[in-house]
Design a protein around this motif. Structure first.
Motif, short mmCIF file in Angstrom:
data_model
loop_
_atom_site.label_atom_id
_atom_site.label_comp_id
_atom_site.label_asym_id
_atom_site.label_seq_id
_atom_site.Cartn_x
_atom_site.Cartn_y
_atom_site.Cartn_z
N UNK A 1 -27.24 72.24 64.45
CA UNK A 1 -28.36 73.03 64.98
C UNK A 1 -28.59 74.28 64.10
N UNK A 2 -27.48 74.89 63.72
CA UNK A 2 -27.59 76.11 62.90
C UNK A 2 -28.29 75.78 61.58
N UNK A 3 -27.88 74.67 60.95
CA UNK A 3 -28.53 74.35 59.67
C UNK A 3 -29.98 73.92 59.87
N UNK A 4 -30.26 73.28 61.01
CA UNK A 4 -31.66 72.94 61.30
C UNK A 4 -32.52 74.19 61.40
N UNK A 5 -31.92 75.24 61.97
CA UNK A 5 -32.68 76.48 62.16
C UNK A 5 -32.71 77.34 60.89
N UNK A 6 -32.12 76.80 59.83
CA UNK A 6 -32.18 77.48 58.52
C UNK A 6 -31.28 78.69 58.42
N UNK A 7 -30.26 78.80 59.26
CA UNK A 7 -29.34 79.94 59.18
C UNK A 7 -28.06 79.52 58.47
N UNK A 8 -27.31 80.54 57.98
CA UNK A 8 -26.05 80.25 57.29
C UNK A 8 -24.89 80.69 58.17
N UNK A 9 -23.86 79.87 58.18
CA UNK A 9 -22.74 80.21 59.07
C UNK A 9 -21.43 80.35 58.31
N UNK A 10 -20.52 81.14 58.88
CA UNK A 10 -19.15 81.24 58.35
C UNK A 10 -18.36 80.11 59.02
N UNK A 11 -17.11 79.86 58.60
CA UNK A 11 -16.37 78.77 59.24
C UNK A 11 -16.24 79.00 60.75
N UNK A 12 -15.96 77.91 61.46
CA UNK A 12 -15.69 77.99 62.90
C UNK A 12 -14.23 78.40 63.06
N UNK A 13 -14.00 79.48 63.76
CA UNK A 13 -12.62 79.91 64.01
C UNK A 13 -12.21 79.47 65.40
#
Lengths: 229, 823
Positions: free
Chosen positions: B519-531
């Motif tokens: 979902x995050x990549x669909x919304x065009x945002x960048x994420x850090x790893x999942x902790x």
């Protein structure tokens, strides 16, 4: 305390010696000098360079203490006084003229003369009296000038005005013409003697200048720290 | 009075006296501006911390707050409000959801603001002026998305409510803090009717308090001894605040800067005083000849110096006040933090330090007048008599130490500066003497300027060492400040890079991890790893159970008594540095502990650390300790386990996301798709932080320029003190037939050599000291900027040569006879 003792003596030195220790060596600057000076006399201390003239002048004026011997200045024995008490004794009674003038560079000619009056706490009509002294040495027009704006002769005349403005009983002069040319020297000498006569003070001067010495009532000659005549 | 003014005006004609005055003005400007500024910033930070806390202090309990405590607070005339926080399920037409409920009384929050948004107008943010009305609740953004605000009903326990407003920002867990369950805020009067609070409930009861700091402290002193084991007294302290990281560094830096500026200005004063006395010893000897007593000379000068210190300090205060006001405006505009008005304490300090400084630099010299014999006036060498008084040096050094400790308000910082400067001075003096001695032995006669310069330096070894020591200490102060300043800016850059995450997603359940990432990549945002986040508590060390009651430190007790977030990671997170041991190697099992926590609990490398995770007990060895930069807007952890160590433990996930487009849209989208996930918007906080960092850089830069001014004053002071000796030398050279060009070359060469030497030693020492400061005070990872050293050497050599030449340039043009007449 009077200005002189019963015999009219203002200054008396008995067996005065001054020694300085330089490492292991002891230098004898003055040895067993005895002399006495009466009020209103003019006295010259002469001798070659290094003979101890300036040291003797300093001792007689209470600017320094002898290694041994006694000095009596204006009726007070200097050996019993500390430096502050000696300063109090000089205060208002002793004037000085130095070879290198010693005018304060940041004060004008007038202020340099006023300074002497301020030190002796004579604060009334201070400007008028200082101007009058400058007038006596012919420099009333140069009162607002700094020492650096005056010639050597003029500086010495300001120093003379500073010495006489307090009306001293005793005036010490250390080579007063030593830094001056021939013409100026005569002018300053004439002023020195005439002003001393005018205020009736005793003059003790140290000089190389035989002409100047010959104008004095008495001459003491120093050689190798001893009084020879 | 008239006599005093006359003497004062006469003194004013002396360059050295004016220099003394300018140095004193600099001292008072430095103290006024930086003391007032840092005082106000600190008070502002305190207010901000209280705002985050919602109160100035609170009594927290696991049971209802006792009436005795409430009555005691009333006796101390404190403002009070109460809150009860607990976790419960909120029932709504869309289903049930875990929420963090907070029931509050009138007046909540006592400090800070509660930012709300109305259901009717989504763009209007307003500050709450009251609390939720009975049977109404306010809810966090992520709940507001799924609930129909103002219309639908929700239930909490036995009672139903209408959620009518959306909470945008709240104290006690604002945007920067992580809360797992979305907030629901209700009126305390409804709490009993919900039936959710029973003696067995796990709830936090808080009596929130506000008042002036003295009232709070007095109440704290009275209440603390009466507290039961389940109650605790907590003060909103900037030392525990998340704003400390940023502003605290600025304040520390400003204090360091003011400390060094004051030290340099006092050195400049001491130099000016020495120069002044060299000039005035003539006057003193003459006055002694004319019959003035020692005591009256001392009194006269003392009056002039002390009385003139008062208007001079006043001028400094006016300039300092204007300067700090400008700085305050900058901070207020940039950070939005309202700074409180000025307090008069720094003004008293300025007067005290100004008079003390004047006394410290002049009194020892005045006392050394005893050594000025009136006979000296006949020998024309009075200038040499004064200025050798060791008491003078001692006086100045003592003053610097006192000022350092008063101004720094941080014994460690003051200690480092005082010890650093003393070592720098001593070391510089010794090394320079040695080098100068060696130069005298090595150099071979040659007809070059370098030879003559070296000859001049070694022939006057004491003068040269003193000169270079003064320049070197100045360079030391400037480079130290510059190095720390550069690293400070770099740390800010690193902590809030342009691509810093601006949204936190928390409470992500394990099955949702992949979906969320998609979902995050669909919304065009960048994420850090999942902790992964695992809640746990430290229970044992080396097989021995840890009993919180046996620990003296309250923070240590808190760490043992409470659960905190653990994680397991394969890679060392960004902004973490290993300070002891090593990061996990493949298949290695162990813990990595944050160094302050380790220190608090006495944990060392190799220790066997036991952790309880909801009944699951785990033990492993500590394999590394980490330094953590907390202000990086990324998830950080006290304890990290090696991959697989926490297998089987219940967990959820956390991640931070950088959203470039509309953040509110992104948060709404995520909240709709994943109702359990909480999204926290950090954008406003980040913008504020960036703006603050930018503006603070400007303020810090301005303070640096100020210190530079003090350094130049030292340079002028030293050169002014040298003038009479140089005059003698130049007169002699000219009389002996040296050409102007040659004298100029020799002078330039000598000063350049001295400057270069001072630059090398002062700069080198400063870079080394920066290491200690960066580590102990500012908490940076330090990269020694050795290229600075080269620049410092070239810069100092050039500056000293040019200033030295400029100070003597006029003498070179004067005829020799005129120079001799001045001697």
């Amino acid at each position: 305390m009077g200005n002189s003792n019963a015999a009219g003596l203002v200054l008396q030195a008995s067996n005065v010696s001054k020694r300085v220790n330089l490492g292991d060596q002891t230098i004898h600057i003055l040895t067993d000098v005895s002399l006495s000076i009466e009020a209103q006399q003019s006295v010259a201390i002469v001798g070659s360079s290094g003979s101890g003239k300036t040291t003797l002048l300093g001792l007689l004026a209470g600017l320094d203490s002898p290694s041994s011997g006694a000095i009596d200045l204006l009726g007070s024995s200097l050996e019993s006084l500390d430096e502050d008490e000696r300063a109090a004794l000089r205060n208002g009674k002793v004037g000085f003229v130095f070879q290198s003038f010693h005018l304060l560079p940041n004060l004008t000619a007038l202020e340099n003369v006023q300074l002497a009056l301020e030190v002796v706490h004579r604060s009334e009509n201070i400007t008028e009296r200082a101007l009058s002294a400058l007038d006596k040495v012919g420099l009333s027009e140069r009162g607002n000038h700094l020492p650096s704006q005056l010639s050597g002769g003029e500086q010495q005349r300001v120093a003379l005005a500073r010495a006489i403005v307090i009306g001293p009983s005793l005036l010490f002069a250390d080579e007063p013409t030593g830094n001056l040319d021939h013409g100026t020297r005569d002018q300053v000498c004439d002023l020195l003697f005439s002003l001393c006569n005018e205020i009736g003070c005793t003059l003790v001067l140290v000089t190389h200048d035989s002409d100047l010495a010959s104008r004095c009532d008495r001459i003491f000659r120093l050689d190798g720290g001893r009084l020879v005549s | 009075m008239k006599l005093f003014f006359r003497d004062f005006l006469r003194q004013l004609r002396l360059t050295e006296f004016r220099l003394l005055g300018v140095a004193l003005i600099l001292v008072s400007v430095a103290i006024t501006s930086v003391s007032m500024f840092s005082d106000r910033v600190e008070q502002g930070m305190q207010a901000r911390t209280s705002a985050i806390f919602g109160a100035d202090a609170l009594v927290e309990s696991t049971r209802p707050v006792r009436d005795e405590i409430i009555e005691l607070a009333a006796q101390f005339d404190l403002q009070v409000a109460q809150s009860v926080s607990f976790v419960s399920m909120l029932g709504s037409p869309e289903g049930s959801q875990l929420v963090g409920v907070r029931a509050v009384t009138d007046g909540y929050p006592l400090r800070g603001e509660l930012l709300l948004r109305d259901s009717g107008n989504p763009d209007s943010n307003e500050i709450a002026t009251d609390i939720p009305k009975p049977r109404r609740v306010w809810v966090a953004s992520q709940l507001a998305v799924s609930l129909d605000l103002g219309k639908s009903e929700s239930t909490l326990g036995k009672l139903s409510f209408v959620p009518d407003r959306e909470i945008m920002l709240e104290p006690e867990g604002g945007a920067g803090m992580l809360r797992l369950a979305p907030r629901v805020m209700m009126n305390m009067s409804d709490l009993a009717s919900t039936g959710l609070i029973t003696p067995a409930s796990r709830a936090r009861f808080r009596l929130m308090l506000a008042g002036d700091s003295d009232q709070i402290a007095a109440f704290g002193n009275s209440v603390e001894p009466t507290l039961k084991s389940y109650e605790s007294w907590i003060i909103a302290d900037i030392r525990q605040s998340d704003v400390r990281g940023t502003i605290g560094r600025v304040v520390s830096y400003l204090r360091l800067a003011v400390l060094l500026s004051v030290v340099l200005a006092v050195v400049a004063m001491a130099l000016a005083a020495q120069g002044l006395w060299r000039r005035q010893s003539n006057e003193v000897a003459l006055l002694r000849c004319l019959g003035k007593s020692h005591a009256s000379i001392v009194t006269n000068y003392l009056w002039i110096y002390l009385v003139s210190a008062i208007p001079v300090a006043l001028i400094g205060i006016i300039f300092g006040y204007v300067a700090q006001n400008m700085a305050v405006n900058v901070v207020t505009q940039a950070s939005g933090i309202e700074l409180p008005g000025i307090s008069l304490t720094p003004l008293l300090l300025v007067f005290a330090v100004s008079i003390l400084a004047m006394l410290a630099v002049t009194l020892p010299l005045l006392l050394s007048l005893k050594g000025v014999s009136s006979i000296e006036v006949l020998r024309s060498r009075q200038g040499d008599v004064v200025g050798r008084n060791r008491v003078a040096v001692l006086g100045v050094v003592s003053l610097i130490v006192c000022v350092a400790f008063i101004l720094a308000r941080d014994a460690e910082l003051a200690g480092i500066v005082v010890v650093g400067l003393s070592i720098a001075g001593l070391l510089l003096w010794s090394v320079l003497k040695l080098l100068i001695y060696a130069a005298g032995k090595i150099i071979k006669p040659r007809s070059s300027s370098i030879y003559y310069a070296l000859k001049a330096i070694s022939a006057n070894s004491s003068r040269s060492a003193w000169l270079a020591c003064a320049f070197g200490t100045t360079v030391f102060a400037l480079v130290l400040l510059g190095v720390v300043c550069a690293d400070l800016f770099a740390a800010w850059e690193r902590s809030v890079p342009q691509d810093a995450p601006n949204v936190f997603l928390i409470n992500i359940q394990e099955p949702d991890v992949e979906e969320i990432q998609k979902k995050i990549s669909q919304l065009g945002a960048q994420t850090t790893p999942m902790f992964p986040i695992i809640r746990g508590r430290i229970i044992s060390l080396n097989g021995q159970g840890i009993n919180a009651d046996e620990l003296e430190d309250k923070s240590a007790q808190h760490r043992v008594n409470h659960e905190f977030n653990l994680t397991e990671l394969a890679d060392l997170p960004v902004a973490n540095t290993i300070t002891a041991g090593r990061w996990f190697s493949a298949d290695e099992s162990g813990w990595s502990v944050e160094e302050d926590t380790a220190k608090l609990l006495g944990i060392e490398i190799g220790d066997l650390l036991g952790v309880d995770i909801g009944g699951l007990k785990l033990e492993a060895n500590v394999t590394s300790l980490r330094a953590v930069r907390w202000d990086t807007m990324r998830p950080n952890f006290f304890v990290i386990g090696s991959p697989g160590l926490l297998e089987g433990a219940p967990r959820h996930y956390i991640t931070s996301v950088q959203v470039n487009k509309n953040i509110n849209l992104f948060i709404n989208d995520i909240s709709r798709s994943f109702s359990n996930v909480s999204a926290i918007n950090l954008d406003m906080l980040l913008q504020r932080f960036r703006s603050l960092a930018n503006q603070a850089s400007g303020a810090v830069g301005a303070v640096f320029v100020f210190t530079l001014g003090a350094a130049l004053l030292v340079l002028v002071g030293v050169l002014q003190g040298q003038r009479s000796v140089r005059l003698r030398e130049i007169a002699l050279y000219k009389t002996l037939g040296a050409r102007k060009r040659r004298i100029r070359r020799n002078v330039l060469c000598e000063f350049a050599l001295l400057g270069g030497l001072s630059g090398a030693l002062g700069g080198g020492l400063a870079i080394l000291s920066g290491w200690i400061l960066a580590d102990r005070i500012f908490g940076f990872i330090y990269h020694p900027p050795w290229h600075w050293l080269v620049l410092t050497i070239i810069g100092t050599a050039t500056l000293v040569a040019l200033c030295g030449y400029a100070s003597l340039r006029k003498l070179l043009d004067v005829l020799p006879i005129r120079l001799l007449a001045r001697l």
